[in-house]
Structures are given as structure tokens and as C-alpha cells.
Design a protein around this motif. Structure first.
Motif, PDB file in Angstrom:
ATOM      1  N   VAL A 203       4.695  15.894  -3.450  1.00 28.31           N
ATOM      2  CA  VAL A 203       4.035  15.219  -2.340  1.00 28.31           C
ATOM      3  C   VAL A 203       3.967  13.718  -2.584  1.00 28.31           C
ATOM      4  O   VAL A 203       4.301  12.898  -1.719  1.00 28.31           O
ATOM      5  N   ASP A 204       3.537  13.334  -3.784  1.00 26.08           N
ATOM      6  CA  ASP A 204       3.459  11.912  -4.115  1.00 26.08           C
ATOM      7  C   ASP A 204       4.831  11.240  -4.053  1.00 26.08           C
ATOM      8  O   ASP A 204       4.963  10.087  -3.620  1.00 26.08           O
ATOM      9  N   GLN A 205       5.851  11.967  -4.491  1.00 23.38           N
ATOM     10  CA  GLN A 205       7.203  11.408  -4.468  1.00 23.38           C
ATOM     11  C   GLN A 205       7.662  11.147  -3.034  1.00 23.38           C
ATOM     12  O   GLN A 205       8.251  10.101  -2.734  1.00 23.38           O
ATOM     13  N   VAL A 206       7.407  12.102  -2.135  1.00 22.65           N
ATOM     14  CA  VAL A 206       7.800  11.925  -0.734  1.00 22.65           C
ATOM     15  C   VAL A 206       7.034  10.768  -0.105  1.00 22.65           C
ATOM     16  O   VAL A 206       7.602   9.940   0.622  1.00 22.65           O
ATOM     17  N   LEU A 207       5.723  10.686  -0.384  1.00 22.14           N
ATOM     18  CA  LEU A 207       4.907   9.639   0.225  1.00 22.14           C
ATOM     19  C   LEU A 207       5.236   8.252  -0.319  1.00 22.14           C
ATOM     20  O   LEU A 207       5.061   7.248   0.377  1.00 22.14           O
ATOM     21  N   ALA A 208       5.701   8.192  -1.546  1.00 22.60           N
ATOM     22  CA  ALA A 208       6.046   6.897  -2.143  1.00 22.60           C
ATOM     23  C   ALA A 208       7.476   6.472  -1.832  1.00 22.60           C
ATOM     24  O   ALA A 208       7.819   5.296  -2.028  1.00 22.60           O
ATOM     25  N   LYS A 209       8.307   7.386  -1.357  1.00 27.36           N
ATOM     26  CA  LYS A 209       9.728   7.077  -1.167  1.00 27.36           C
ATOM     27  C   LYS A 209       9.978   5.904  -0.215  1.00 27.36           C
ATOM     28  O   LYS A 209      10.836   5.057  -0.496  1.00 27.36           O
ATOM     29  N   PRO A 210       9.278   5.781   0.935  1.00 30.42           N
ATOM     30  CA  PRO A 210       9.531   4.616   1.794  1.00 30.42           C
ATOM     31  C   PRO A 210       9.300   3.289   1.072  1.00 30.42           C
ATOM     32  O   PRO A 210      10.050   2.324   1.275  1.00 30.42           O
ATOM     33  N   VAL A 211       8.281   3.237   0.222  1.00 30.59           N
ATOM     34  CA  VAL A 211       7.992   2.015  -0.526  1.00 30.59           C
ATOM     35  C   VAL A 211       9.060   1.797  -1.598  1.00 30.59           C
ATOM     36  O   VAL A 211       9.563   0.678  -1.782  1.00 30.59           O
ATOM     37  N   ASP A 212       9.411   2.871  -2.315  1.00 27.58           N
ATOM     38  CA  ASP A 212      10.446   2.749  -3.343  1.00 27.58           C
ATOM     39  C   ASP A 212      11.777   2.287  -2.726  1.00 27.58           C
ATOM     40  O   ASP A 212      12.476   1.437  -3.293  1.00 27.58           O
TER      41      ASP A 212
ATOM     42  N   GLN B 113       0.843  -1.196   0.000  1.00 33.39           N
ATOM     43  CA  GLN B 113       0.000   0.000   0.000  1.00 33.39           C
ATOM     44  C   GLN B 113       0.881   1.249   0.000  1.00 33.39           C
ATOM     45  O   GLN B 113       2.028   1.220   0.477  1.00 33.39           O
ATOM     46  N   VAL B 114       0.330   2.344  -0.520  1.00 34.02           N
ATOM     47  CA  VAL B 114       1.022   3.623  -0.530  1.00 34.02           C
ATOM     48  C   VAL B 114      -0.009   4.722  -0.311  1.00 34.02           C
ATOM     49  O   VAL B 114      -1.176   4.580  -0.701  1.00 34.02           O
ATOM     50  N   VAL B 115       0.391   5.784   0.354  1.00 32.57           N
ATOM     51  CA  VAL B 115      -0.506   6.918   0.603  1.00 32.57           C
ATOM     52  C   VAL B 115      -0.451   7.865  -0.592  1.00 32.57           C
ATOM     53  O   VAL B 115       0.634   8.189  -1.096  1.00 32.57           O
ATOM     54  N   HIS B 116      -1.616   8.318  -1.029  1.00 33.44           N
ATOM     55  CA  HIS B 116      -1.727   9.225  -2.176  1.00 33.44           C
ATOM     56  C   HIS B 116      -2.618  10.397  -1.788  1.00 33.44           C
ATOM     57  O   HIS B 116      -3.606  10.228  -1.065  1.00 33.44           O
ATOM     58  N   VAL B 117      -2.266  11.594  -2.257  1.00 33.83           N
ATOM     59  CA  VAL B 117      -3.028  12.807  -1.950  1.00 33.83           C
ATOM     60  C   VAL B 117      -3.578  13.404  -3.236  1.00 33.83           C
ATOM     61  O   VAL B 117      -2.871  13.520  -4.244  1.00 33.83           O
ATOM     62  N   THR B 118      -4.839  13.782  -3.213  1.00 33.73           N
ATOM     63  CA  THR B 118      -5.475  14.453  -4.343  1.00 33.73           C
ATOM     64  C   THR B 118      -5.983  15.828  -3.915  1.00 33.73           C
ATOM     65  O   THR B 118      -6.136  16.099  -2.726  1.00 33.73           O
ATOM     66  N   GLY B 119      -6.235  16.680  -4.906  1.00 36.49           N
ATOM     67  CA  GLY B 119      -6.832  17.983  -4.633  1.00 36.49           C
ATOM     68  C   GLY B 119      -5.855  19.116  -4.468  1.00 36.49           C
ATOM     69  O   GLY B 119      -6.256  20.244  -4.167  1.00 36.49           O
ATOM     70  N   ILE B 120      -4.553  18.873  -4.672  1.00 38.11           N
ATOM     71  CA  ILE B 120      -3.566  19.959  -4.577  1.00 38.11           C
ATOM     72  C   ILE B 120      -3.564  20.715  -5.901  1.00 38.11           C
ATOM     73  O   ILE B 120      -3.351  20.120  -6.967  1.00 38.11           O
TER      74      ILE B 120
END
Length: 626
Positions: A440-449, A424-431
Motif C-alpha cells: 500500500v505504501d509503495q503504491v501511494l508513494a509511487k507518484p512522488v517517486d 507530501q505523501v499519503v501514508h496508511v497505518t493500521g493494516i
């Protein structure tokens, strides 16, 4: 109210609803303009909060930058960029300026408005007092106190000399609304007076012929197009208007029109700026201004080098009572004029004489100018009253809704030659800002990457015991807290069926992170607690709070004394921070504090009230309300 972590350098203005100060942040030494609101009226607070919300989404070198918004029971504060510039209104006190200078100002303003339009916002109160001209040949747009989202009608608020016809009728605001106001100001720059004057300004804006004949012939197409009565007949965006302006300016005034325009503006701006508390900022930054008598190497030097044009009158009008010096000060043009309901009776206007030529200003004049220009320079006051059409207590304006920013957990599955990933990965919409959204997506996906890369590396190195099947890596995501300013998340990461490549029991890691949704940057423990990350005393103060809130220690069942928190633990992510509803969560690796390796990652929660004195002001501004 006074912000912790800031030392006030100089007062810039005060009025009935608040004050503005030049302040230095203790941790970084950086200088900011801090706007305080001490009016406890809920509507005033809503407008103040709304202005901060608008500015968070507008990022441009042509717009004064918001750094933080802090709201406490005893007041609220906006921490802004301290712009070393003077209001266009001050430069217009001598009357008309050259076409090249007027075109230069209009171009910079349109670029700032374009950034707002791209963020989905209409300014609605573009006027000379909301444009700051700097000696370094830049201008910035300020004061979004009555801005609305594009397409909304909002309250019928604005400055009458520059209000578009649709504002008077309360029709929805669009970027073309700002184009109209910018063109009216451009007209004033060239002609020396607004396009319309008198008692019934509404009728003139809605029906009177456009007075294009009052400006030089090459500029008339801009005036006629930008001041068209119908929004559909104007340039639809500020960006499109900039393209038309550049083409017309080059054809009418030569390819170097902008350079010549800035030569005149920069020298005069430097002269006025040298009389303000912001002159030190310009001097440190190495700002240079050119005057008719030569080139100056600092704002102060430019004050004497610029040969002059007599006397410049600096005027300011604010939503509050005048101070003892006779110069009125106030906070938030939109707040003072609109929300407080004192648009007509409580607005004080003052003119201050400033010597702009070779002569010296008197002491009284210099002091008054410092206050007047300094207040204006941080967008704290307006040069004319902000009028609310048909305003009453029954229909007070309300702040438009914030952008709908939402965080969610999404599934992610990938198959690699040596293992499977299913997590799973956290994703943000509406920015609104696409570039920020991508960060934002890059920072949130970095732990998974990073976990996937770690899995690949470990399997490639291998171990003594081969995998019993196909290895698998997983990530379990949890949203700890989310506001329109930030999101905090935790990832629990595992590797299974990999033999002993990652130890006898497979791989495990927990990662906690927070990302600022206004900038796309991660808020680390070192960012949030700079003193603790840079000094032993600061680390000891934070360690004491961790101890108070985790008296049992960092590893259940282990009663041995632990080692103290060291500054590098915050810098190398041994300690990670997450915002939660009731306090900040510290995700800690116990083995770094002398506990056995078998101890799992632990979370210590500390109430925000205890942490605020130790926090960086930007990090404190992200604390969830309630």
C-alpha cells in the motif's frame, strides 16, 4: 438480491436466511461461490459484514479467499473462492482414519489457523464442517462467521464438541482457543468419535481427564498438550503446534508420513467431489486424486478409480428449513445458529448415502450428495448445530470492531545535487498484514517517486534557458476518500525554477489513484471498468455517463466537440479513478480528447448508482457506504 455482472451456474444451497450459488463472473469467466444474505435483521447483517471484514485480512493458501463483499438495501453478498473440495465431516462418516491422514489434516488446518492468528483473529469455531479437503492434496479453512479479534471474549458461541474451557466461561479468545478445537477434531479423526460426549459437555471440557489413551501412543503427547485445560499450558500459537506435530509425526510414522496420509485422503475426496457441481472446477484445474485401485487424472475419473471403503455418509446441518429434496441448506453457520436465535429448534440435520467404492450411486443419492457437499464446500453450512450459550434477545452478540485503518498526509523533503524536493505523501497505518501494508505504501508513494525521477531526467537533459536558481519539485497530497477497504488520493505535482527544461511555465501533473487496502493493489480505471477498457461498446457506455455529468465538456471555455472515450484511455491512465463520498471521480487529461494542451486536468464526478452496472464486482465492493 442478485449481483450484477455474475451469471449463476448452479444453486448450492438455500435456507431461511439466505442462499449460496456457484456463479461465473461475466467479465473474466472465473467461477466463484456467492453467499447471499436476505435476512434484513441488523444483527445478522452485522455478523455477515463482520465475516467479510475478518476474511479480508486473512490471506493464505490454506484459507478460502474472500474476493468481495457487497451490501445493498435489499441484501448483502460475500463473493468467495469456490473451493473444489469436500468437508472433513464427509470423510469422517466412515469412522476413524489412519494416523498419517489425521496428522495431514491437522497440519493443513493449523497452517490456516496460523494465518488467521497472524492477522490478529481467532476462528472460535474450528470443526470438521469448516475444513475442506481437496483431491489435489490441499485443505482449506472456511467460515469465519463467529471469529473475533485475538484477546476479545465475544459471544459464548461455538460447537460444543470442540469448545475450549475458556469459551464456555466467556473468557477472552486467544490462538490457544483454536489449538484446543483443532486437537479435539484431530482426536475425532483418529479415534472415530469426539473426545467427550453426553449431556454436560461443558463440565467435561472444563474438568474431565483428557482421554489420550483412546489414540495410538505416538499421538498422545499432541492430544495432552493441545487439549490442556488451561490456555497457558497449550502451544501458544498454531504455528508452534505445527512444528511439534511435524517432529512427532516423523519420529512416529517415518519421514514420508504426509505423503502416505494424502494418498488416502485425496482418493476419497475426489470420489465425493465428482458428485458435486464443483467437480467441473477441479477437472479444469487438472486435479488428480489417487485411490487404492490406481491414480486418476481428474476428479470424475477418481470417482471410479478409487477402490473403496463402502458407504460414506454426508451430513449437513443448517440454520433453516429443509429444501424439497430433503437436504437442508443454509447460509452462515454463525448467522443461522447464533444471530437468528434458532440454534436448537430450526437446525435440520440430514444424512446422505454416497457410494465410494466401485458401485454406482443411485440418481437420488447423487443429486442429494451434490447439494449437500456443494453447500458444504463453500462454507455455507455447518455439520452440527452452532450453539449460543445463554443467548437471549437482551444480549445478542455484536460484531467486534474493525481494525483501525487510518490514512494521513505526511511531509517528505529530500535534497538532490541538482534540485530540492519538498512535498507530501499519503501514508496508511493500521493494516494487520505487514506485506500488504508495504505494498500500500509503495503504491501511494509511487507518484512522488516517479515525479522525482522525472525531475532528475529533465534537469539532466537541460533546456535552452538555464535555471535562475535552485530548481524545486513539490507534491501536494489530498485524501479524497478512505474506508477500511480502500483509500483514494490525488497528487498535484509541480516543478519550479527549472528554466525551460519542462516548458515555459515549469512542470505540472495531476495524479489520481485508489489502492485496495486488503491486497495492496492499485485499482485502475481498467480494473474498475473492464468492459470499457476492452471494447468500444463498453467505452461508449461509460463515455455517455461522462458526457451526462459534464455537459460543458472537459475544458472550461472550450465549446468544441471532443473526441470519444477510447478503451486504451483506461488502460494507459489517460483516465484515472478516485472514490469519493458522493460518486466516483474521473481525473481526465483533456488534450487526449482533442482539447488544446493549455487545458488543465479536469475532474468529472459520476454517481455510483449510474456506474454500478458497468463496474467490476470487486471495484463495486469498494464503494464507500452511505
Amino acid at each position: 438480491m442478485r449481483l450484477a455482472g455474475f451469471t449463476e451456474v448452479s444453486p448450492l444451497g438455500a435456507g431461511a436466511f439466505g442462499r449460496v450459488v456457484l456463479a461465473r463472473e461475466d467479465s473474466s469467466g472465473a467461477v466463484f461461490a456467492v453467499k447471499y444474505l436476505y435476512d434484513q435483521n441488523p444483527t445478522a447483517r452485522a455478523w455477515f459484514r463482520h465475516e467479510a471484514g475478518i476474511l479480508r485480512h486473512v490471506v493464505s493458501p490454506h484459507v478460502a479467499r474472500l474476493y468481495a463483499f457487497v451490501e445493498q438495501p435489499d441484501g448483502a453478498a460475500i463473493v468467495m473462492e469456490a473451493v473444489p473440495g469436500v468437508p472433513l465431516a464427509a470423510l469422517l462418516a466412515d469412522g476413524a482414519m489412519s494416523p498419517e491422514s489425521a496428522l495431514t489434516v491437522l497440519k493443513g488446518s493449523l497452517l490456516g489457523l496460523s494465518a488467521a492468528h497472524q492477522a490478529g483473529t481467532v476462528h472460535r469455531d474450528y470443526k470438521p464442517g469448516n475444513v475442506l479437503v481437496q483431491p489435489n492434496r490441499q485443505s482449506k479453512l472456511v467460515d469465519f462467521g463467529i471469529a473475533v479479534l485475538a484477546g476479545q471474549s465475544g459471544a459464548p458461541v461455538g460447537t460444543p464438541n470442540y469448545m475450549a474451557p475458556e469459551q464456555w466461561s466467556q473468557a477472552p479468545a486467544t490462538p490457544a482457543t483454536d489449538v484446543y478445537a483443532a486437537t479435539c477434531v484431530f482426536f475425532r479423526c483418529v479415534a472415530g468419535h469426539p473426545p467427550f460426549a453426553g449431556d454436560d459437555l461443558r463440565a467435561q471440557h472444563e474438568h474431565a481427564p483428557i482421554p489420550a489413551d483412546a489414540v495410538p501412543e505416538p499421538l498422545r503427547p499432541l492430544i495432552l498438550r493441545g487439549m490442556a485445560k488451561s490456555p497457558a499450558e497449550r502451544p501458544p500459537t498454531a504455528a508452534e503446534f505445527v512444528a511439534q506435530l511435524e517432529s512427532l509425526a516423523a519420529n512416529g510414522y517415518g519421514p514420508d508420513w504426509e505423503s502416505r496420509g494424502w494418498e488416502r485422503l485425496a482418493g476419497k475426496a475426489a470420489t465425493l467431489l465428482s458428485l458435486t457441481p464443483l467437480a467441473g472446477i477441479a477437472g479444469v484445474a487438472g486435479v488428480s486424486g489417487a485411490g487404492a485401485g490406481g491414480v486418476a487424472t481428474s476428479a470424475v475419473a477418481a470417482g471410479s478409480a478409487g477402490a473403496g471403503a463402502g458407504t460414506a455418509g454426508v451430513g449437513s446441518a443448517v440454520g433453516g428449513a429443509a429444501t424439497a429434496s430433503g437436504v437442508a441448506g443454509g447460509v452462515g453457520g454463525g448467522v443461522g445458529g447464533g444471530v437468528a436465535g434458532a440454534a436448537s429448534s430450526a437446525v435440520a440435520t440430514t444424512g446422505v448415502g454416497v457410494t465410494a467404492g466401485g458401485g454406482a450411486a443411485t440418481a437420488t443419492t447423487a443429486i442429494a450428495a451434490k447439494v449437500a457437499i456443494g453447500v458444504l464446500a463453500v462454507a455455507a453450512v455447518t455439520t452440527t448445530a452452532v450453539v449460543v450459550v445463554h443467548n437471549s434477545s437482551a444480549d445478542e452478540p455484536t460484531a467486534p470492531p474493525a481494525a483501525q485503518v487510518s490514512a494521513s498526509v505526511q511531509n517528505r523533503a529530500e535534497t538532490f545535487p541538482t534540485f530540492r524536493f519538498n512535498g507530501q505523501v499519503v501514508h496508511v497505518t493500521g493494516i494487520a498484514d505487514k506485506a500488504v501494508a508495504a505494498k500500500v505504501d509503495q503504491v501511494l508513494a509511487k507518484p512522488v517517486d516517479d515525479w522525482i525521477a522525472y525531475t532528475k531526467q529533465g534537469l539532466a537533459a537541460g533546456g535552452l534557458v538555464p535555471p535562475t536558481g535552485t530548481p524545486s519539485a513539490t507534491s501536494e497530497a489530498h485524501i479524497v476518500a478512505q474506508t477500511d477497504q480502500m483509500v483514494s488520493a490525488r497528487y498535484d505535482l509541480t516543478i519550479e525554477d527549472a528554466g525551460d527544461a519542462f516548458g515555459n511555465h515549469g512542470g505540472y501533473q495531476a495524479v489520481g489513484l485508489t489502492v485496495d487496502l486488503t491486497t495492496g493493489k492499485q485499482v485502475t480505471a481498467a480494473n474498475a471498468f473492464p468492459k470499457a477498457a476492452s471494447s468500444s461498446d463498453g467505452a461508449a457506455a461509460l463515455d455517455a455517463l461522462l458526457t451526462d455529468n459534464a455537459p460543458q465538456g472537459f475544458c472550461e471555455g472550450e465549446d468544441q466537440p471532443r473526441t470519444p472515450l477510447e478503451p486504451e484511455y483506461l488502460r494507459d491512465n489517460t483516465v484515472q479513478v478516485m472514490y469519493a463520498g458522493d460518486g466516483m471521480q474521473f481525473l481526465i487529461a483533456p488534450y487526449s480528447f482533442g482539447y488544446p494542451m493549455a487545458c488543465s486536468m479536469t475532474v468529472v464526478s459520476v454517481p455510483y448508482a449510474q456506474l454500478r452496472p458497468l463496474m467490476d464486482v470487486h471495484a463495486a465492493a469498494l464503494i464507500p457506504e452511505g
